[in-house]
Motif scaffolding. Structure first.
Motif, PDB file in Angstrom:
ATOM      1  N   THR A  49       3.242   3.312   5.699  1.00 36.76           N
ATOM      2  CA  THR A  49       4.651   3.087   5.999  1.00 36.76           C
ATOM      3  C   THR A  49       4.973   1.598   5.897  1.00 36.76           C
ATOM      4  O   THR A  49       4.068   0.752   5.838  1.00 36.76           O
ATOM      5  CB  THR A  49       4.992   3.568   7.418  1.00 36.76           C
ATOM      6  OG1 THR A  49       4.264   2.755   8.363  1.00 36.76           O
ATOM      7  CG2 THR A  49       4.629   5.032   7.613  1.00 36.76           C
ATOM      8  N   LYS A  63       6.924   5.879   3.988  1.00 37.33           N
ATOM      9  CA  LYS A  63       5.875   5.320   3.126  1.00 37.33           C
ATOM     10  C   LYS A  63       6.506   4.559   1.963  1.00 37.33           C
ATOM     11  O   LYS A  63       7.515   4.984   1.399  1.00 37.33           O
ATOM     12  CB  LYS A  63       4.970   6.443   2.612  1.00 37.33           C
ATOM     13  CG  LYS A  63       4.146   7.085   3.731  1.00 37.33           C
ATOM     14  CD  LYS A  63       3.276   8.203   3.220  1.00 37.33           C
ATOM     15  CE  LYS A  63       2.441   8.796   4.359  1.00 37.33           C
ATOM     16  NZ  LYS A  63       1.611   9.926   3.916  1.00 37.33           N
ATOM     17  N   TYR A  79       0.869  -1.183   0.000  1.00 39.55           N
ATOM     18  CA  TYR A  79       0.000   0.000   0.000  1.00 39.55           C
ATOM     19  C   TYR A  79       0.902   1.228   0.000  1.00 39.55           C
ATOM     20  O   TYR A  79       1.575   1.509   1.003  1.00 39.55           O
ATOM     21  CB  TYR A  79      -0.913  -0.011   1.225  1.00 39.55           C
ATOM     22  CG  TYR A  79      -1.885  -1.172   1.245  1.00 39.55           C
ATOM     23  CD1 TYR A  79      -3.079  -1.121   0.526  1.00 39.55           C
ATOM     24  CD2 TYR A  79      -1.609  -2.332   1.968  1.00 39.55           C
ATOM     25  CE1 TYR A  79      -3.971  -2.190   0.531  1.00 39.55           C
ATOM     26  CE2 TYR A  79      -2.495  -3.404   1.980  1.00 39.55           C
ATOM     27  CZ  TYR A  79      -3.671  -3.324   1.263  1.00 39.55           C
ATOM     28  OH  TYR A  79      -4.553  -4.386   1.267  1.00 39.55           O
ATOM     29  N   PRO A  80       0.947   1.988  -1.103  1.00 41.75           N
ATOM     30  CA  PRO A  80       1.971   3.038  -1.259  1.00 41.75           C
ATOM     31  C   PRO A  80       1.886   4.161  -0.238  1.00 41.75           C
ATOM     32  O   PRO A  80       2.905   4.805   0.056  1.00 41.75           O
ATOM     33  CB  PRO A  80       1.743   3.560  -2.685  1.00 41.75           C
ATOM     34  CG  PRO A  80       0.349   3.140  -3.035  1.00 41.75           C
ATOM     35  CD  PRO A  80       0.102   1.867  -2.309  1.00 41.75           C
ATOM     36  N   TYR A  81       0.695   4.413   0.310  1.00 40.05           N
ATOM     37  CA  TYR A  81       0.574   5.530   1.244  1.00 40.05           C
ATOM     38  C   TYR A  81       0.662   5.093   2.701  1.00 40.05           C
ATOM     39  O   TYR A  81       0.401   5.874   3.610  1.00 40.05           O
ATOM     40  CB  TYR A  81      -0.731   6.294   0.973  1.00 40.05           C
ATOM     41  CG  TYR A  81      -0.695   7.013  -0.352  1.00 40.05           C
ATOM     42  CD1 TYR A  81      -0.029   8.229  -0.483  1.00 40.05           C
ATOM     43  CD2 TYR A  81      -1.263   6.450  -1.486  1.00 40.05           C
ATOM     44  CE1 TYR A  81       0.047   8.882  -1.711  1.00 40.05           C
ATOM     45  CE2 TYR A  81      -1.192   7.084  -2.719  1.00 40.05           C
ATOM     46  CZ  TYR A  81      -0.536   8.298  -2.826  1.00 40.05           C
ATOM     47  OH  TYR A  81      -0.451   8.928  -4.037  1.00 40.05           O
ATOM     48  N   ARG A 135       5.702   4.213  -1.037  1.00 43.79           N
ATOM     49  CA  ARG A 135       5.743   4.860  -2.363  1.00 43.79           C
ATOM     50  C   ARG A 135       7.082   5.544  -2.615  1.00 43.79           C
ATOM     51  O   ARG A 135       7.442   5.825  -3.755  1.00 43.79           O
ATOM     52  CB  ARG A 135       4.591   5.857  -2.522  1.00 43.79           C
ATOM     53  CG  ARG A 135       4.646   7.055  -1.617  1.00 43.79           C
ATOM     54  CD  ARG A 135       3.381   7.902  -1.770  1.00 43.79           C
ATOM     55  NE  ARG A 135       3.294   8.959  -0.774  1.00 43.79           N
ATOM     56  CZ  ARG A 135       3.765  10.180  -0.934  1.00 43.79           C
ATOM     57  NH1 ARG A 135       4.349  10.512  -2.077  1.00 43.79           N
ATOM     58  NH2 ARG A 135       3.639  11.089   0.020  1.00 43.79           N
ATOM     59  N   ARG A 136       7.815   5.803  -1.554  1.00 41.18           N
ATOM     60  CA  ARG A 136       9.133   6.439  -1.686  1.00 41.18           C
ATOM     61  C   ARG A 136      10.249   5.411  -1.816  1.00 41.18           C
ATOM     62  O   ARG A 136      11.409   5.790  -1.983  1.00 41.18           O
ATOM     63  CB  ARG A 136       9.404   7.322  -0.465  1.00 41.18           C
ATOM     64  CG  ARG A 136       8.424   8.484  -0.313  1.00 41.18           C
ATOM     65  CD  ARG A 136       8.678   9.232   0.967  1.00 41.18           C
ATOM     66  NE  ARG A 136       7.710  10.311   1.173  1.00 41.18           N
ATOM     67  CZ  ARG A 136       7.486  10.912   2.330  1.00 41.18           C
ATOM     68  NH1 ARG A 136       8.152  10.533   3.403  1.00 41.18           N
ATOM     69  NH2 ARG A 136       6.592  11.879   2.420  1.00 41.18           N
TER      70      ARG A 136
END
Length: 242
Positions: A94, A130, A90-92, A132-133
């Motif tokens: 952590t 997160k 889940y990209p958002y 996504r980073r």
């Protein structure tokens, strides 16, 4: 529970383009680190998708610890962790919250186990970032951490070293060997990184054109060939590759 971690019998899945797998037969013993080698399009991911119930075969069956994935899927997958194709998250959320989310599927996985998996995969210092980073390599680490959450007896991993830097590859090799030696974890690993398979896996199978062309112990291979790469090239050439 069977001492055979995986029993694949007459497994067949063909696509409209003529690719797929045909009459695949294979046994993997408990405690093996099995390396699944083959060129792109040979059928590695197809076989692994069927093994984990993500795809149905045209013919044949897979038993995991004696349970058929077609007839007793829940029991077959009870002791299995897997990462197929890409490590999803889940990209958002952590890294920590991703694992907490996945842990909801396992009643016996607590916060301590979540932190253990973050530590083992080298993500502890990034636990509050997160996903996504994350780089591709870090996403791979997170995917492996998620696959390990339930302390599975069998880990099925599709290209687990993809995207990892040299340090990451060394860490993953050490982790795989440690889990196999200390906890008796069985591994089924597909990879195109032949050198890493040579240094990690106890047994190797080569798939070419959708057919399993040979299976042998790594130690025996290296007694007869200068390297696993030489063996692999020999097997592929022997089976018709120009």
């Amino acid at each position: 529970m069977s001492n055979k971690a995986i029993e694949i019998t007459s497994l067949t899945k063909m696509y409209d383009n003529g690719r797929g797998i045909s009459d695949l037969n294979l046994e993997v013993d408990q405690g093996d680190i099995f390396g699944f080698l083959g060129p792109n399009g040979a059928g590695k991911t197809t076989a692994m998708k069927i093994m984990t119930g993500l795809m149905k075969p045209d013919l044949g069956d897979v038993k995991i610890y004696g349970y058929s994935i077609l007839e007793h899927y829940v029991e077959a997958m009870e002791h299995v962790g897997c990462m197929i194709e890409t490590a999803e998250s889940y990209p958002y959320l952590t890294a920590y919250d991703n694992l907490k989310m996945f842990a909801r599927y396992y009643p016996h996985v607590d916060e301590q186990r979540v932190n253990e998996c973050l530590e083992m995969t080298g993500l502890s210092r990034y636990k509050n970032e997160k996903s996504r980073r994350f780089s591709l390599g870090m996403k791979q680490r997170l995917g492996l951490a998620a696959a390990m959450l339930s302390k599975p007896k069998l880990l099925i991993l599709d290209e687990p070293l993809n995207g990892l830097d040299v340090e990451g590859m060394l860490d993953m090799r050490k982790l795989i060997k440690r889990l196999a030696e200390e906890e008796g974890t069985t591994f089924f690993i597909s990879s195109h990184l032949i050198h890493d398979v040579e240094l990690t896996c106890t047994k190797v199978g080569v798939i070419y054109g959708g057919r399993l062309v040979n299976v042998d112990k790594t130690q025996h291979i290296l007694e007869n060939y200068a390297s696993l790469e030489n063996y692999y090239v020999s097997e592929v050439d022997r089976n018709g590759r120009v």
